[in-house]
Design an enzyme around this catalytic site. Structure first.
Site, PDB file in Angstrom:
ATOM      1  N   ASP A  49      -2.662   3.881  -7.577  1.00 40.67           N
ATOM      2  CA  ASP A  49      -1.808   3.436  -6.460  1.00 40.67           C
ATOM      3  C   ASP A  49      -0.584   2.691  -7.003  1.00 40.67           C
ATOM      4  OD1 ASP A  49      -3.111   1.153  -7.261  1.00 40.67           O
ATOM      5  OD2 ASP A  49      -3.717   0.521  -5.255  1.00 40.67           O
ATOM      6  N   SER A  50      -0.535   2.513  -8.327  1.00 36.06           N
ATOM      7  CA  SER A  50       0.685   2.017  -8.979  1.00 36.06           C
ATOM      8  C   SER A  50       1.862   2.945  -8.658  1.00 36.06           C
ATOM      9  CB  SER A  50       0.483   1.920 -10.495  1.00 36.06           C
ATOM     10  OG  SER A  50      -0.086   3.115 -10.995  1.00 36.06           O
ATOM     11  N   LYS A 118     -11.365   6.073  -7.585  1.00 34.14           N
ATOM     12  CA  LYS A 118     -11.458   4.705  -8.115  1.00 34.14           C
ATOM     13  C   LYS A 118     -11.190   3.734  -6.985  1.00 34.14           C
ATOM     14  CE  LYS A 118      -8.181   2.657 -10.830  1.00 34.14           C
ATOM     15  NZ  LYS A 118      -7.793   1.487  -9.992  1.00 34.14           N
ATOM     16  N   GLU A 120     -11.146  -0.732  -6.076  1.00 35.47           N
ATOM     17  CA  GLU A 120     -11.099  -2.075  -6.662  1.00 35.47           C
ATOM     18  C   GLU A 120     -12.184  -2.970  -6.067  1.00 35.47           C
ATOM     19  OE1 GLU A 120      -7.172  -3.760  -6.418  1.00 35.47           O
ATOM     20  OE2 GLU A 120      -6.234  -2.016  -7.366  1.00 35.47           O
ATOM     21  N   GLU A 186      -9.284  -4.940 -16.031  1.00 34.90           N
ATOM     22  CA  GLU A 186      -7.853  -5.243 -16.128  1.00 34.90           C
ATOM     23  C   GLU A 186      -7.625  -6.734 -16.353  1.00 34.90           C
ATOM     24  OE1 GLU A 186      -5.352  -3.407 -13.209  1.00 34.90           O
ATOM     25  OE2 GLU A 186      -3.584  -4.543 -13.836  1.00 34.90           O
TER      26      GLU A 186
END
Ligand code: KIV
Length: 274
Positions: A49-50, A118, A120, A186
């Site tokens: 989503d970056s 993926k 979070e 991260e």
């Protein structure tokens, strides 16, 4: 007799199997040409989503939609043969309930033909991860600095310092127990990322974490230095394409303004006067 030359794409179990054998090479991609360029050299490609920040100029990832993810996911799918394609679940598409997460993860899998999604979150997402995995959706987890929670963290801060390391370790264990096939770690202290990597049976994929994670991931534009203002400090840059593009744009502008472009050769070509 026909020879089947189709390259076998890696699966989530293939990625899990790599732990302890060889480092896992991961990169993000958002377009077909970049996917084609990195295909041969990567094991896992993430449509992160970056994309909102690096391709659409958003200030953070919170504005990214399912439609944006699907558009870029389809583009990347067209360029990949061997690596596992993983799609990020955008903010607001999975947190409300495990049923909401399944619905949107299924859309991402159907539309982009990705091999996994993926999402979070650690302990708080364990039940959702279990629900998805039990229904046929492989999940890559993401712990430590989870950018969709930037407002809760008050910035892109290192997570798991000092006493907070227990929270990160608990997150790691709970996503593994929930059935995640790997976990992105991260921006956390190196010793913590090493400890997590040693503790887990599934591979850790580090970004700003530790060289001793089972794999590494970078945002492709950060790797290429493809930006003008924001310069991420904790990632290694392999090129300075942003600066080069600006220099080339200036060179081109200078040529156009001084009537050096197109060159005479081009003019003859266009006129068919070779
Ligand atoms: O969105 C993304 O690109 C990511 C990677 C940085 C892991 O989540």
């Amino acid at each position: 007799m026909s020879v089947n030359t189709k390259i076998k794409a890696l699966t989530p179990p293939d990625i899990t199997e790599m732990k302890g054998k060889e480092p896992i090479v991961c990169l993000t991609a958002y377009t077909t040409p970049i996917a084609r360029m990195i295909d041969e050299h990567t094991d896992l490609v993430l449509v992160g989503d970056s994309v909102g920040m690096v391709m659409h100029g958003m200030p953070n990832t919170l504005g990214v939609t399912m439609d944006m993810m699907i558009l870029h996911g389809k583009a990347v799918r067209r360029g990949l043969k061997r690596p596992l394609l993983v799609m990020d679940m955008p903010f607001g598409s999975y947190e409300k309930s495990k049923e909401q997460a399944f619905e949107n993860a299924a859309i991402l899998m159907r539309e982009t033909e990705c091999g996994a999604v993926k999402l979070e979150g650690g302990q708080v997402m364990a039940e959702t991860i279990r629900y998805l995995v039990d229904r046929g959706i492989p999940v890559m987890a993401h712990i430590g600095l989870t950018p969709q929670s930037v407002n809760v963290f008050g910035g892109y801060k290192t997570q798991g310092k000092g006493d907070d390391s227990k929270r990160i370790m608990d997150d790691a264990i709970s996503v593994q127990e929930a059935g995640a096939f790997s976990v992105v770690c991260e921006k956390m202290p190196d010793p913590l990322a090493r400890k997590v990597t040693k503790k887990l049976d599934i591979p850790t994929v580090g970004i700003g974490a530790s060289v001793y994670c089972d794999g590494q991931i970078l945002v492709i534009d950060d790797m290429l230095g493809m930006f003008t203002d924001f310069k991420p400090k904790f990632v290694k840059r392999f090129a300075n394409l942003g600066e080069q593009v600006q220099e080339m744009a200036k060179e081109y502008a200078d040529e156009v303004k001084s009537r050096k472009f197109p060159t005479p050769d081009h003019v003859y070509d266009y006129a068919g006067e070779e």
